[in-house]
Motif scaffolding. Structure first.
Motif, short mmCIF file in Angstrom:
data_model
loop_
_atom_site.label_atom_id
_atom_site.label_comp_id
_atom_site.label_asym_id
_atom_site.label_seq_id
_atom_site.Cartn_x
_atom_site.Cartn_y
_atom_site.Cartn_z
N ASN A 164 36.83 38.01 35.77
CA ASN A 164 37.65 38.96 36.53
C ASN A 164 38.39 39.86 35.55
O ASN A 164 39.16 39.36 34.71
CB ASN A 164 38.66 38.22 37.41
N ILE A 213 43.44 33.96 42.45
CA ILE A 213 42.58 33.39 41.42
C ILE A 213 43.14 32.02 40.98
O ILE A 213 44.32 31.90 40.65
CB ILE A 213 42.49 34.33 40.20
N VAL A 236 42.01 44.04 40.60
CA VAL A 236 41.12 43.00 40.07
C VAL A 236 39.68 43.45 40.29
O VAL A 236 39.28 43.75 41.42
CB VAL A 236 41.37 41.66 40.78
N TYR A 237 38.89 43.45 39.21
CA TYR A 237 37.49 43.87 39.27
C TYR A 237 36.59 42.69 38.89
O TYR A 237 36.46 42.37 37.70
CB TYR A 237 37.24 45.04 38.31
N PRO A 238 35.98 42.02 39.89
CA PRO A 238 35.05 40.93 39.57
C PRO A 238 33.81 41.50 38.87
O PRO A 238 33.26 42.51 39.27
CB PRO A 238 34.68 40.35 40.94
N CYS A 251 39.90 35.20 33.44
CA CYS A 251 40.49 36.54 33.63
C CYS A 251 40.66 37.24 32.27
O CYS A 251 40.98 36.60 31.27
CB CYS A 251 41.85 36.43 34.31
N GLY A 309 32.02 37.35 39.37
CA GLY A 309 33.24 36.60 39.14
C GLY A 309 33.94 36.22 40.44
O GLY A 309 33.96 36.99 41.39
N ASP A 310 34.52 35.02 40.49
CA ASP A 310 35.22 34.55 41.68
C ASP A 310 36.57 33.97 41.29
O ASP A 310 37.03 34.16 40.15
CB ASP A 310 34.37 33.54 42.45
N GLU A 311 37.17 33.21 42.19
CA GLU A 311 38.53 32.69 41.94
C GLU A 311 38.57 31.67 40.81
O GLU A 311 39.64 31.38 40.26
CB GLU A 311 39.08 32.06 43.22
#
Length: 448
Positions: A365, A403, A328-330, A340, A334-336
């Protein structure tokens, strides 16, 4: 002449211990003879046996290191003439030319221009790695030494292009710790230059009026015990430079003539002086045809973009896919709770997509699946980027635990997976993204 597998087997410990990764010592010996593995992979080969084989099993082209610390560069070490036969090992490096005859304004302008070329492409830094500092006797030794000091402050590997022994000593005194190339040996001064280079612990560049003179000078230096060498391709014409680079490489690889097996320096600023378009063409030519270091008057952004792309393509191992690590690459913080997007681990796809996502400014994400380093359509056709593989990857990585957002965008080229993913990933809203990465900016902004 290179040792055969049986010759290596005779020197092997014959334990068949499998610690090297091969089932038997015979199999290991055959791989060493082919250049597929290093003799160091066997922990039981005696030092005497290694010494006996080191020269014979080494690549026909010698590996030379220049520069120091983070700026260290490896040249040579090639084993094939053509990339498709196996792979090229150490990529061509580029240099810009400074001369002590130039005025300060011209020098400052060239240094400023080379700083503009510094960017990342598919995870690799693209910049001018080397500065060639040329000595002009009319300007004097002091002027040259000051120019060397100035160039050394730019954090690049230096080539000291100087055939005057005393001036070369003075220049090395101010930069020898950075391990420059002393490019000053010729048929009349090679003994003195070899002594200076050896004492300073730097590689020595060798030149000759023609191929015969160049070869004889290299052979003479080898007799003196100096094999930390590079050779200069002739600069009389494009034809002469091309012939030198190609014939020396062929003699090293095909005929195992190790005297020809040194990295090359091709100075296109001499071959096409003042002609920037011709120099750009020659930079490309000698990237493909055996230039280890290619020197130009300048390499601006316009020249760099196609040139570095060509180099990256030529020096990528065709047997190894270019891929990034799955995960996973924010992006953009980007957060939870961020949306996506998912795609494959092919490096070019990742960097193009991530670049467009960054440009959008939308927090998200980017979830990279393990697709074997293949592009979207290729991996889908091969069954490596399917609804099953995506669903399994989400479970293995515990994406739902990491996420909270349940919106997942899939590439438009595999829109056919939408229904299957909705069935295999209940609770997720599957959204079909555009077919082209460049459309992602508008797509994400419209979704907000």
């Amino acid at each position: 002449m290179a040792l055969k597998g049986l010759d290596i087997f005779k020197l092997s410990p014959k334990k068949n211990c499998k610690e090297c990764g091969s089932p038997t010592c015979m199999a290991f010996s055959m791989k060493v003879a082919q250049g597929a593995v290093s003799i160091d992979a066997c922990p039981y080969f005696s030092e005497d046996a290694k010494a006996a084989m080191s020269e014979a099993t080494a690549p026909p082209m010698k590996t030379i290191k220049i520069g120091a610390g983070d700026q260290e560069i490896t040249l040579g070490g090639e084993t094939v003439l053509f990339r498709h036969e196996k792979t090229f090992v150490n990529k061509t490096r580029y240099a810009v030319d400074l001369c002590s005859s130039m005025d300060d304004a011209t020098i400052d302008a060239r240094i400023a221009e080379l700083k503009h070329v510094d960017y990342d492409r598919i995870g690799e830094r693209m910049y001018v790695e080397i500065i060639d500092v040329e000595y002009d006797s009319a300007s004097g030794a002091d002027r040259y030494v000051e120019l060397v000091k100035k160039a050394a402050g730019e954090g690049r590997v230096l080539i000291l292009d100087c055939q005057d022994v005393e001036v070369a000593k003075a220049a090395l005194d101010v930069c020898k710790d950075s391990k420059p190339v002393l490019n000053g040996a010729n048929p009349t001064n090679y003994e003195e230059m070899s002594k200076v280079a050896t004492e300073a612990g730097v590689a020595l560049g060798v030149r000759g009026a023609n191929e015969d003179e160049l070869y004889d000078t290299l052979a003479a230096l080898e007799k003196l015990g100096n094999k930390n060498l590079l050779f200069n391709a002739c600069t009389d014409s494009v034809k002469a430079a091309f012939a030198t680079a190609v014939q020396f490489r062929k003699a090293a690889i095909k005929d195992n003539n190790r005297t020809c097996g040194y990295p090359s320096i091709v100075n296109v600023s001499k071959i096409a002086k003042g002609d920037s378009h011709m120099q750009a063409a020659l930079l490309s030519l000698f990237t493909v045809k055996y230039g280890s270091i290619v020197i130009a008057e300048k390499i601006g952004y316009a020249e760099a973009l196609p040139l570095y792309g060509l180099r990256q393509n030529v020096f990528t191992d065709p047997q190894k896919p270019m891929k990034v690590a799955p995960g996973v690459y924010p992006i953009n913080g980007g957060d939870e709770n961020s949306i996506c997007l998912t795609t494959v681990d092919f490096a070019l796809t990742y960097f193009v997509v991530s670049g467009e996502l960054e440009r959008s400014g939308v927090p998200c994400n980017l979830i990279i699946n393990d697709a074997g380093g293949l592009s979207v359509l290729t991996s889908w056709a091969a069954g490596k980027f399917s609804s099953t593989s995506i669903a399994n990857f989400f479970k293995e990585q515990d994406i739902e635990g990491k996420i909270k957002c349940r919106k997942l965008c899939i590439p438009g080229k595999v829109a056919v997976l939408k229904g299957e993913l909705e069935a295999k990933m209940p609770g997720w809203e599957i959204i079909v993204a555009p077919r082209e990465a460049v459309q992602l900016v508008k797509f994400l902004k419209d979704m907000q």
